[in-house]
Design a protein around this motif. Structure first.
Motif, PDB file in Angstrom:
ATOM      1  N   GLU A  35       1.502   3.988  41.466  1.00 53.91           N
ATOM      2  CA  GLU A  35       1.845   5.086  41.341  1.00 53.91           C
ATOM      3  C   GLU A  35       3.159   5.498  41.681  1.00 53.91           C
ATOM      4  O   GLU A  35       4.010   6.062  41.242  1.00 53.91           O
ATOM      5  CB  GLU A  35       0.895   6.289  41.992  1.00 53.91           C
ATOM      6  CG  GLU A  35      -0.626   6.327  41.166  1.00 53.91           C
ATOM      7  CD  GLU A  35      -0.516   6.824  39.978  1.00 53.91           C
ATOM      8  OE1 GLU A  35       0.440   7.239  39.457  1.00 53.91           O
ATOM      9  OE2 GLU A  35      -1.688   6.705  39.263  1.00 53.91           O
ATOM     10  N   GLU A  65       2.931  12.132  39.418  1.00 53.34           N
ATOM     11  CA  GLU A  65       2.746  10.574  39.575  1.00 53.34           C
ATOM     12  C   GLU A  65       2.564  10.557  41.270  1.00 53.34           C
ATOM     13  O   GLU A  65       1.942   9.900  41.873  1.00 53.34           O
ATOM     14  CB  GLU A  65       3.719   9.720  38.894  1.00 53.34           C
ATOM     15  CG  GLU A  65       3.850   9.512  37.721  1.00 53.34           C
ATOM     16  CD  GLU A  65       2.516   8.983  37.007  1.00 53.34           C
ATOM     17  OE1 GLU A  65       1.512   8.786  37.628  1.00 53.34           O
ATOM     18  OE2 GLU A  65       2.812   8.807  35.741  1.00 53.34           O
ATOM     19  N   HIS A  68      -0.774  11.633  42.320  1.00 57.32           N
ATOM     20  CA  HIS A  68      -1.485  10.647  42.033  1.00 57.32           C
ATOM     21  C   HIS A  68      -1.405   9.514  43.260  1.00 57.32           C
ATOM     22  O   HIS A  68      -2.484   9.007  43.562  1.00 57.32           O
ATOM     23  CB  HIS A  68      -1.311   9.710  40.833  1.00 57.32           C
ATOM     24  CG  HIS A  68      -1.579  10.774  39.396  1.00 57.32           C
ATOM     25  ND1 HIS A  68      -1.170  10.168  38.224  1.00 57.32           N
ATOM     26  CD2 HIS A  68      -1.822  11.847  39.323  1.00 57.32           C
ATOM     27  CE1 HIS A  68      -1.626  11.132  37.213  1.00 57.32           C
ATOM     28  NE2 HIS A  68      -1.984  11.985  37.860  1.00 57.32           N
ATOM     29  N   GLU A 180      -3.011   8.722  32.695  1.00 58.15           N
ATOM     30  CA  GLU A 180      -2.128   7.557  32.165  1.00 58.15           C
ATOM     31  C   GLU A 180      -2.280   7.976  30.769  1.00 58.15           C
ATOM     32  O   GLU A 180      -1.238   7.586  30.014  1.00 58.15           O
ATOM     33  CB  GLU A 180      -2.475   6.425  32.762  1.00 58.15           C
ATOM     34  CG  GLU A 180      -2.560   6.332  34.479  1.00 58.15           C
ATOM     35  CD  GLU A 180      -1.368   7.035  35.221  1.00 58.15           C
ATOM     36  OE1 GLU A 180      -0.866   7.671  34.799  1.00 58.15           O
ATOM     37  OE2 GLU A 180      -1.649   6.619  36.418  1.00 58.15           O
TER      38      GLU A 180
HETATM   39 MN    MN Z   1      -0.193   8.198  37.764  1.00 58.87          MN
END
Ligand code: MN
Ligand code: MN
Length: 321
Positions: A35, A65, A68, A180
């Motif tokens: 990530e 991201e 994440h 994703e």
């Molecule tokens: Mn990601």
């Protein structure tokens, strides 16, 4: 500017601590397809992007991201919570702690050096590097790379899902994996929203080479498909025909001024080889059996080998009490 929301993008419910599993999860925290790599890839592309639509897309995804990174990092932190507190407080005996942190090589580094906190390393302990980001500042090249990066991240999540039976972790990883997939879709749409997206860049391909398929590996196993045969291809099976492809003589040359030319001639004369000379070299003199030996001698003879074996045996005998 960035702001932090105290709630995660997806709730993290870890059933029980497991430092070894935490190490595997590091692959998506500080690894090549993790990530942080994704966030930095899109963040830097977004800052340099001139197109308003793509800039917005890249910064949206870069920020997601990071969210994440927060989720996977929280999973790692929870999985390490047991060993972290036991090791800090020394509340188990040495053997138990030794076993806990030694579950894998990387988990020892995680526990001893990083104290159980999520570190920017991959599952083998390799530090994160900016070299994971391969942006080139050309959207038709970078978007293709982003599509591949999302595909790789999806696959790594899939493998991580396969190595745990913790339902809470599986669920959170399933969410990250699925995001994703969504990003891959966005990047593909953005790529095809550029009218002329192939080939990348401004210069056109040289037409007579752009559809040439060169069958350089020939023999059993040759296979035809739309990737090498059909209307779109000028297929070359007779390799002599394209060596060299431009129809020239296939040599390399350079135009040189008189100074360079003089030095070039001197260098060639000084290092010229003489195919008629055949001097004896060190390799000839020292060569043993099987190494191109050219003379008879007692090198490697039976008596010498027996002496050498006896000497080695004497040296390796157990010490006398
Ligand atoms: Mn990601
Ligand atoms: Mn993504």
């Amino acid at each position: 500017m960035f702001m932090h929301n105290k709630r995660l993008q997806y709730t993290v419910r870890v059933a029980e601590p497991n430092p070894r599993l935490a190490c595997l999860m590091l692959e998506q925290f500080g690894g090549a397809d993790g990530e942080l790599a994704a966030a930095m890839r899109y963040f830097t592309q977004g800052l340099g992007e001139a197109d308003a639509g793509r800039k917005d897309l890249l910064l949206d995804i870069a920020t997601e991201e990071l969210s994440h990174l927060e989720v996977i990092g929280s999973i790692i932190a929870m999985l390490n919570q047991g060993v972290k507190v036991q090791l800090s407080e020394a509340s188990k005996n040495e053997a138990e702690l030794y076993q806990m942190i030694g579950a894998s090589g990387t988990s020892a580094k995680e526990s001893l050096l990083f104290g159980g906190g999520p570190a920017l390393i991959d599952s083998a302990g390799v530090p994160w590097t900016a070299a994971y980001v391969d942006s080139r500042g050309e959207p038709t090249a970078d978007l293709r790379s982003n599509i591949a990066a999302e595909a790789r991240a999806k696959i790594v999540y899939e493998r991580l899902i396969n190595v745990t039976d913790d339902p809470g972790i599986k669920e959170a990883l399933g969410f990250l994996m699925t995001r994703e997939v969504a990003h891959q879709k966005s990047f593909e749409k953005a790529l095809y929203a550029i009218e002329n997206n192939f080939p990348s860049g401004k210069l056109p391909a040289v037409e007579k080479y752009a559809s040439m398929y060169v069958n350089t590996s020939q023999g059993e196993g040759d296979m035809d498909g739309p990737w090498n045969s059909g209307d779109q291809w000028d297929r070359v099976d007779d390799l002599e025909q394209v060596m060299p492809a431009d129809g020239g003589d296939g040599t390399a040359s350079v135009g040189m001024g008189s100074d360079d030319k003089k030095a070039f001639t001197q260098l060639a004369a000084r290092t010229m080889s003489d195919p008629t000379s055949d001097p004896t070299t060190g390799a000839d003199m020292g060569a043993g059996p099987g190494a191109g030996r050219t003379s008879e001698g007692d090198l490697g003879g039976a008596a010498d080998i027996a002496d050498a074996v006896a000497m080695a045996e004497a040296m390796t005998k157990p010490a006398k009490k």
